[in-house]
Design a protein around this motif. Structure first.
Motif, PDB file in Angstrom:
ATOM      1  N   UNK A 156       8.522  11.552 -13.823  1.00  0.00           N
ATOM      2  CA  UNK A 156       7.085  11.578 -13.525  1.00  0.00           C
ATOM      3  C   UNK A 156       6.769  10.718 -12.306  1.00  0.00           C
ATOM      4  N   UNK A 157       7.448   9.580 -12.211  1.00  0.00           N
ATOM      5  CA  UNK A 157       7.204   8.677 -11.094  1.00  0.00           C
ATOM      6  C   UNK A 157       7.703   9.266  -9.780  1.00  0.00           C
ATOM      7  N   UNK A 158       8.899   9.838  -9.780  1.00  0.00           N
ATOM      8  CA  UNK A 158       9.467  10.394  -8.556  1.00  0.00           C
ATOM      9  C   UNK A 158       8.650  11.588  -8.059  1.00  0.00           C
ATOM     10  N   UNK A 159       7.970  12.266  -8.983  1.00  0.00           N
ATOM     11  CA  UNK A 159       7.086  13.354  -8.562  1.00  0.00           C
ATOM     12  C   UNK A 159       5.920  12.823  -7.754  1.00  0.00           C
ATOM     13  N   UNK A 160       5.554  11.560  -7.985  1.00  0.00           N
ATOM     14  CA  UNK A 160       4.485  10.919  -7.216  1.00  0.00           C
ATOM     15  C   UNK A 160       5.006  10.424  -5.883  1.00  0.00           C
ATOM     16  N   UNK A 161       6.287  10.052  -5.839  1.00  0.00           N
ATOM     17  CA  UNK A 161       6.891   9.542  -4.620  1.00  0.00           C
ATOM     18  C   UNK A 161       8.077   8.657  -4.950  1.00  0.00           C
TER      19      UNK A 161
ATOM     20  N   UNK B 139      18.152   6.568  -7.635  1.00  0.00           N
ATOM     21  CA  UNK B 139      17.306   6.916  -6.489  1.00  0.00           C
ATOM     22  C   UNK B 139      17.110   5.720  -5.566  1.00  0.00           C
ATOM     23  N   UNK B 140      16.993   4.504  -6.152  1.00  0.00           N
ATOM     24  CA  UNK B 140      16.885   3.308  -5.317  1.00  0.00           C
ATOM     25  C   UNK B 140      18.158   3.105  -4.503  1.00  0.00           C
ATOM     26  N   UNK B 141      19.294   3.345  -5.125  1.00  0.00           N
ATOM     27  CA  UNK B 141      20.575   3.195  -4.423  1.00  0.00           C
ATOM     28  C   UNK B 141      20.677   4.195  -3.286  1.00  0.00           C
ATOM     29  N   UNK B 142      20.253   5.427  -3.533  1.00  0.00           N
ATOM     30  CA  UNK B 142      20.283   6.448  -2.481  1.00  0.00           C
ATOM     31  C   UNK B 142      19.442   6.031  -1.280  1.00  0.00           C
ATOM     32  N   UNK B 143      18.298   5.378  -1.554  1.00  0.00           N
ATOM     33  CA  UNK B 143      17.399   4.982  -0.473  1.00  0.00           C
ATOM     34  C   UNK B 143      17.722   3.594   0.088  1.00  0.00           C
ATOM     35  N   UNK B 144      18.641   2.898  -0.619  1.00  0.00           N
ATOM     36  CA  UNK B 144      18.997   1.526  -0.230  1.00  0.00           C
ATOM     37  C   UNK B 144      17.769   0.631  -0.132  1.00  0.00           C
ATOM     38  N   UNK B 145      16.917   0.738  -1.157  1.00  0.00           N
ATOM     39  CA  UNK B 145      15.679  -0.045  -1.164  1.00  0.00           C
ATOM     40  C   UNK B 145      15.097  -0.070  -2.563  1.00  0.00           C
ATOM     41  N   UNK B 146      14.511  -1.211  -2.939  1.00  0.00           N
ATOM     42  CA  UNK B 146      13.832  -1.292  -4.231  1.00  0.00           C
ATOM     43  C   UNK B 146      13.739  -2.720  -4.722  1.00  0.00           C
ATOM     44  N   UNK B 147      12.785  -2.941  -5.607  1.00  0.00           N
ATOM     45  CA  UNK B 147      12.618  -4.246  -6.252  1.00  0.00           C
ATOM     46  C   UNK B 147      12.437  -4.023  -7.741  1.00  0.00           C
ATOM     47  N   UNK B 148      13.225  -4.733  -8.540  1.00  0.00           N
ATOM     48  CA  UNK B 148      13.146  -4.657 -10.001  1.00  0.00           C
ATOM     49  C   UNK B 148      12.744  -6.035 -10.512  1.00  0.00           C
ATOM     50  N   UNK B 149      11.727  -6.056 -11.339  1.00  0.00           N
ATOM     51  CA  UNK B 149      11.238  -7.313 -11.910  1.00  0.00           C
ATOM     52  C   UNK B 149      11.256  -7.187 -13.419  1.00  0.00           C
TER      53      UNK B 149
ATOM     54  N   UNK C 158       0.830  -1.198   0.000  1.00  0.00           N
ATOM     55  CA  UNK C 158       0.000   0.000   0.000  1.00  0.00           C
ATOM     56  C   UNK C 158       0.869   1.254   0.000  1.00  0.00           C
ATOM     57  N   UNK C 159       0.593   2.137  -0.958  1.00  0.00           N
ATOM     58  CA  UNK C 159       1.302   3.404  -1.043  1.00  0.00           C
ATOM     59  C   UNK C 159       2.645   3.343  -1.745  1.00  0.00           C
ATOM     60  N   UNK C 160       3.150   2.154  -2.010  1.00  0.00           N
ATOM     61  CA  UNK C 160       4.442   2.054  -2.695  1.00  0.00           C
ATOM     62  C   UNK C 160       4.277   2.409  -4.170  1.00  0.00           C
ATOM     63  N   UNK C 161       5.194   3.195  -4.685  1.00  0.00           N
ATOM     64  CA  UNK C 161       5.123   3.624  -6.079  1.00  0.00           C
ATOM     65  C   UNK C 161       5.734   2.541  -6.968  1.00  0.00           C
ATOM     66  N   UNK C 162       4.943   2.083  -7.945  1.00  0.00           N
ATOM     67  CA  UNK C 162       5.383   1.028  -8.859  1.00  0.00           C
ATOM     68  C   UNK C 162       5.246   1.503 -10.296  1.00  0.00           C
ATOM     69  N   UNK C 163       6.321   1.411 -11.051  1.00  0.00           N
ATOM     70  CA  UNK C 163       6.298   1.681 -12.489  1.00  0.00           C
ATOM     71  C   UNK C 163       6.093   0.363 -13.210  1.00  0.00           C
TER      72      UNK C 163
END
Length: 270
Positions: free
Chosen positions: A78-83, A130-140, A6-11
């Motif tokens: 556009x995505x980062x503007x959302x979060x 940006x994922x590296x800066x936050x030290x978090x993310x999932x790429x599929x 919930x609330x996570x931004x997904x492209x």
């Protein structure tokens, strides 16, 4: 099941049809914020409306052709503007045509390679800092069983998908220590069961007649060589079955899974 998305931004790229659309709608059902990317404005607006109906926290359609070298950075902005982007699903791909390699025109190779590999590289490169800066993310990444065994009469497409699988593994090694997971799904012959799932640009849209044109003049013997038997009594997966795996891999339940290529193939590779 609550996957805590919930609330996570997904492209989701290629989100207006088939697998991409099913993935976007599944993420929406979990309350994620969706960036749906595609070329068909009408289909994109429809997907956004469906995402909001399903419970997406927010949803935005970005009209873009990912073979345009500038598109990936525009989508990421556009995505980062959302979060903060938590999930990237690289779904764009498909064969440009079909035939035997010895008879192919070298001028056509780049199109297959760029659509299936170049788009993945550029989109990943755009969101990764940006994922590296936050030290978090999932790429599929969405690969293909063609990249595992080679699809008859699809030599360059198969090679490009194999490259996507290889890129998945090496990137997982590179960014795993930085808190980012990278996985790949390799479907076999996936098709949506929803007639609403075929945008104007989709190869599966009946109006495009893509597959008949691509394999026009192919002998019955060669068409038979293209077929692989599954062990589950039906020939292909549904888009929803692929989407369910993408949803799991994006969630924290898959927090110790990275660098994997999962075949969704009904046992056809057994």
């Amino acid at each position: 099941m609550d996957l805590d998305l919930k609330g996570r931004v997904a492209i989701v790229t290629g989100a207006t049809a088939n697998i991409g659309r099913a993935i976007a709608l599944d993420f929406a059902s979990e309350g994620a914020a969706i960036i749906a990317v595609g070329r068909d404005q009408e289909a994109g607006e429809h997907v956004v409306a469906q995402c909001l109906d399903r419970g997406a926290e927010r949803a935005l359609f970005v009209s873009a052709d990912l073979t345009n070298p500038n598109a990936a950075l525009q989508i990421a902005a556009s995505a980062e503007a959302m979060g903060p982007v938590a999930v990237l699903v690289n779904n764009v791909g498909g064969n440009i045509g079909a035939g035997f390699f010895a008879e192919s025109d070298p001028a056509t190779w780049d199109s297959d390679i760029d659509l299936n590999l170049g788009t993945v590289l550029r989109m990943t490169h755009a969101v990764l800092p940006a994922m590296i800066d936050r030290k978090s993310g999932a790429i599929i990444n969405i690969g293909s069983t063609a990249g595992l065994v080679g699809d008859y009469m699809l030599p360059v497409y198969s090679a490009a998908k194999a490259a996507v699988h290889g890129f998945t593994r090496v990137l997982a090694k590179e960014v795993g220590p930085l808190g980012i997971r990278v996985n790949c799904i390799a479907p076999y012959g996936t098709i949506s069961t929803d007639p609403d799932a075929f945008s104007k640009g989709s190869r599966f849209n009946p109006d495009n007649d893509f597959f008949r044109k691509a394999f026009a003049g192919t002998s019955p013997e060669d068409m038979a060589k293209r077929a692989r038997q599954t062990v589950l009594g039906r020939p292909v997966a549904t888009a929803q079955e692929v989407a369910s795996l993408a949803l799991y891999l994006a969630s924290d339940l898959a927090g110790f899974i990275t660098g994997q290529v999962y075949a969704v193939d009904g046992g056809s590779l057994l």
